[in-house]
Design a protein around this motif. Structure first.
Motif, PDB file in Angstrom:
ATOM      1  N   LEU A   1     -27.329  10.661  30.509  1.00 25.18           N
ATOM      2  CA  LEU A   1     -27.745  10.860  31.897  1.00 25.18           C
ATOM      3  C   LEU A   1     -29.233  11.144  31.992  1.00 25.18           C
ATOM      4  CD1 LEU A   1     -24.883  13.124  33.249  1.00 25.18           C
ATOM      5  CD2 LEU A   1     -25.320  10.783  33.901  1.00 25.18           C
ATOM      6  N   TYR A   2     -29.733  11.754  30.944  1.00 26.49           N
ATOM      7  CA  TYR A   2     -31.138  12.170  30.975  1.00 26.49           C
ATOM      8  C   TYR A   2     -31.887  11.576  29.794  1.00 26.49           C
ATOM      9  CZ  TYR A   2     -29.495  15.508  34.358  1.00 26.49           C
ATOM     10  OH  TYR A   2     -28.930  16.079  35.455  1.00 26.49           O
ATOM     11  N   HIS A   3     -33.160  11.370  29.989  1.00 21.17           N
ATOM     12  CA  HIS A   3     -34.005  10.851  28.928  1.00 21.17           C
ATOM     13  C   HIS A   3     -35.218  11.724  28.751  1.00 21.17           C
ATOM     14  CE1 HIS A   3     -32.710   6.656  27.733  1.00 21.17           C
ATOM     15  NE2 HIS A   3     -31.744   7.115  28.482  1.00 21.17           N
TER      16      HIS A   3
ATOM     17  N   THR B   1     -36.631  11.930  41.006  1.00 19.20           N
ATOM     18  CA  THR B   1     -36.797  11.940  39.555  1.00 19.20           C
ATOM     19  C   THR B   1     -37.125  13.372  39.140  1.00 19.20           C
ATOM     20  OG1 THR B   1     -39.131  11.495  39.765  1.00 19.20           O
ATOM     21  CG2 THR B   1     -37.686   9.618  39.562  1.00 19.20           C
ATOM     22  N   SER B   2     -36.147  14.051  38.630  1.00 16.17           N
ATOM     23  CA  SER B   2     -36.349  15.463  38.309  1.00 16.17           C
ATOM     24  C   SER B   2     -37.100  15.561  36.999  1.00 16.17           C
ATOM     25  CB  SER B   2     -35.000  16.162  38.207  1.00 16.17           C
ATOM     26  OG  SER B   2     -34.247  15.574  37.175  1.00 16.17           O
ATOM     27  N   ASP B   3     -38.392  15.553  37.065  1.00 16.75           N
ATOM     28  CA  ASP B   3     -39.173  15.624  35.837  1.00 16.75           C
ATOM     29  C   ASP B   3     -40.017  16.885  35.863  1.00 16.75           C
ATOM     30  OD1 ASP B   3     -40.864  14.369  37.905  1.00 16.75           O
ATOM     31  OD2 ASP B   3     -42.372  14.410  36.349  1.00 16.75           O
ATOM     32  N   PHE B   4     -40.124  17.508  34.738  1.00 12.48           N
ATOM     33  CA  PHE B   4     -41.052  18.631  34.643  1.00 12.48           C
ATOM     34  C   PHE B   4     -41.539  18.697  33.208  1.00 12.48           C
ATOM     35  CE2 PHE B   4     -37.556  20.991  32.826  1.00 12.48           C
ATOM     36  CZ  PHE B   4     -36.473  20.553  33.541  1.00 12.48           C
ATOM     37  N   PRO B   5     -42.814  18.823  32.993  1.00 11.85           N
ATOM     38  CA  PRO B   5     -43.295  18.920  31.612  1.00 11.85           C
ATOM     39  C   PRO B   5     -42.860  20.259  31.040  1.00 11.85           C
ATOM     40  CG  PRO B   5     -45.091  19.185  33.132  1.00 11.85           C
ATOM     41  CD  PRO B   5     -43.877  18.938  33.950  1.00 11.85           C
TER      42      PRO B   5
ATOM     43  N   LEU C   1     -41.655  14.854  28.821  1.00 12.60           N
ATOM     44  CA  LEU C   1     -41.071  14.843  30.149  1.00 12.60           C
ATOM     45  C   LEU C   1     -39.569  14.678  30.044  1.00 12.60           C
ATOM     46  CD1 LEU C   1     -43.446  12.498  32.138  1.00 12.60           C
ATOM     47  CD2 LEU C   1     -43.468  14.954  32.077  1.00 12.60           C
ATOM     48  N   PHE C   2     -38.872  15.236  31.005  1.00 12.62           N
ATOM     49  CA  PHE C   2     -37.423  15.215  31.028  1.00 12.62           C
ATOM     50  C   PHE C   2     -37.018  14.603  32.367  1.00 12.62           C
ATOM     51  CE2 PHE C   2     -33.247  16.626  30.312  1.00 12.62           C
ATOM     52  CZ  PHE C   2     -32.785  17.281  31.421  1.00 12.62           C
ATOM     53  N   VAL C   3     -36.354  13.486  32.311  1.00 11.61           N
ATOM     54  CA  VAL C   3     -36.091  12.771  33.560  1.00 11.61           C
ATOM     55  C   VAL C   3     -34.680  12.183  33.527  1.00 11.61           C
ATOM     56  CG1 VAL C   3     -37.057  10.585  32.714  1.00 11.61           C
ATOM     57  CG2 VAL C   3     -37.076  11.054  35.130  1.00 11.61           C
ATOM     58  N   SER C   4     -34.079  12.073  34.709  1.00 10.27           N
ATOM     59  CA  SER C   4     -32.746  11.469  34.781  1.00 10.27           C
ATOM     60  C   SER C   4     -32.856   9.969  34.548  1.00 10.27           C
ATOM     61  CB  SER C   4     -32.114  11.741  36.150  1.00 10.27           C
ATOM     62  OG  SER C   4     -32.903  11.154  37.156  1.00 10.27           O
ATOM     63  N   PHE C   5     -31.757   9.360  34.162  1.00 11.15           N
ATOM     64  CA  PHE C   5     -31.810   7.949  33.775  1.00 11.15           C
ATOM     65  C   PHE C   5     -32.201   7.044  34.943  1.00 11.15           C
ATOM     66  CE2 PHE C   5     -31.174   4.564  30.982  1.00 11.15           C
ATOM     67  CZ  PHE C   5     -30.505   3.551  31.636  1.00 11.15           C
ATOM     68  N   SER C   6     -31.725   7.393  36.127  1.00 10.36           N
ATOM     69  CA  SER C   6     -32.056   6.557  37.283  1.00 10.36           C
ATOM     70  C   SER C   6     -33.526   6.662  37.645  1.00 10.36           C
ATOM     71  CB  SER C   6     -31.204   6.950  38.479  1.00 10.36           C
ATOM     72  OG  SER C   6     -31.369   8.318  38.725  1.00 10.36           O
TER      73      SER C   6
ATOM     74  N   LEU D   1     -35.883   7.064  35.401  1.00  6.26           N
ATOM     75  CA  LEU D   1     -36.722   6.710  34.253  1.00  6.26           C
ATOM     76  C   LEU D   1     -37.633   5.528  34.564  1.00  6.26           C
ATOM     77  CD1 LEU D   1     -37.319   7.074  31.178  1.00  6.26           C
ATOM     78  CD2 LEU D   1     -35.565   5.372  30.774  1.00  6.26           C
ATOM     79  N   VAL D   2     -37.050   4.493  35.160  1.00  8.06           N
ATOM     80  CA  VAL D   2     -37.835   3.291  35.451  1.00  8.06           C
ATOM     81  C   VAL D   2     -38.944   3.612  36.439  1.00  8.06           C
ATOM     82  CG1 VAL D   2     -37.707   1.005  36.473  1.00  8.06           C
ATOM     83  CG2 VAL D   2     -35.925   1.754  34.949  1.00  8.06           C
TER      84      VAL D   2
END
Lengths: 155, 135
Positions: free
Chosen positions: B23-25, B65-69, B86-91, B93-94
């Motif tokens: 789910l996450y990358h 895109t739930s990203d946070f360093p 970075l931590f991001v959900s798969f959807s 990512l692109v």
């Protein structure tokens, strides 16, 4: 043959002052919609929605607008419509909001919906009319609405 | 009707196929600036990435895109580049990757993001054969 499918968004422009409606033209709505999509969906949304996007019909008396867009990304424009707060025409800013009434595949289906919608509105508003004259003016107004639309679709 | 039929059957072997691994990358990226000596704090980096997302995908997609360093490698380890995780959900990512690619400037200064590694597992980001130094 592959058919290019499109979606027609039937919207109603709601303004506080009815006389301001007459100032509107399709260019103002086009630019306002494009700006709203660019703000809500960025460069990607702006570029994608500009393919096949046009204002097909605008009735300044009643405030009905037909927006035409591609079937693959009509949702981008639909979701950006609530972000339109004002329309600009020749330097004048008219505060308004676009109310999306119906999404149809062709102008004809939108027109059928409009006739049904108007009869419902008429049934809702006629009991509220105080006098006979007001009632007749309401009916006349809505008839004018339908005939203008018919005329434009046939032309 | 259908529900009763399923309940009557005993539990059988079921094979689940996931189209994507997770789910996450996790992404490992580095930022290259025109002026090498400028240092950015974590908040400034996040603001930069969010501004890139906002430019490309608009206001509605910045929070999706739930990203946070969550970790910043110190400059002593990699003197030339600054690495960021970075931590991001798969959807997302692109969207995030494309936004990072098209991000070109930070406060009138040229910059670019280099994506080094992308993986659904954090441990794989610890090793990178490109930066491996052999004795």
């Amino acid at each position: 043959m592959v058919r290019l499918k499109s979606r027609y968004l039937l919207c109603e422009v709601c303004v506080s002052d009815r006389s301001n409606l007459l100032l509107l033209d399709d260019r103002a709505i086009y630019t306002a919609a494009k700006a709203a999509v660019a703000r809500a969906h960025g460069d990607y949304g702006a570029a994608l929605s500009s393919l096949g996007f046009s204002v097909k019909y605008l009735n300044a008396h009643t405030g009905i607008v037909f927006l035409r867009c591609r079937k693959s990304h009509y949702r981008l424009i639909w979701s950006a419509l609530p972000f339109i707060t004002s329309l600009e025409n020749r330097g004048q800013r008219v505060p308004c909001f676009l109310n999306c009434l119906h999404v149809g595949g062709t102008i004809r289906t939108c027109q059928k919906f409009l006739v049904r919608y108007n009869t419902q509105q008429l049934h809702r508003m006629l009991p509220l009319c105080q006098s006979e004259g007001m009632r007749w003016s309401q009916i006349y107004f809505l008839l004018l609405f339908c005939t203008l639309l018919l005329f434009h679709c046939l032309s | 009707m259908r529900r009763a039929h399923i309940q009557d059957q005993p539990a059988t072997y079921e094979r689940l196929v996931y189209k994507n691994t997770s789910l996450y990358h996790y992404m490992r990226i580095s930022l290259q600036l025109e002026n090498e000596s400028t240092r950015l704090s974590a908040a400034q980096l996040k603001q930069l990435i969010c501004s890139g997302l906002r430019d490309l995908y608009g206001e509605s997609n910045v929070l999706q895109t739930s990203d946070f360093p969550f970790y910043l490698l110190s400059n002593q380890t990699f003197p030339l580049f600054r690495s960021l995780f970075l931590f991001v959900s798969f959807s997302g990512l692109v969207k995030l990757w494309s936004a990072l690619t098209l991000l070109g400037s930070y406060q009138n200064e040229l910059c670019s993001f280099r994506v080094t590694q992308v993986s659904p597992f954090l441990l794989t980001l610890s090793g990178n054969s490109r930066e491996l130094e052999l004795d």
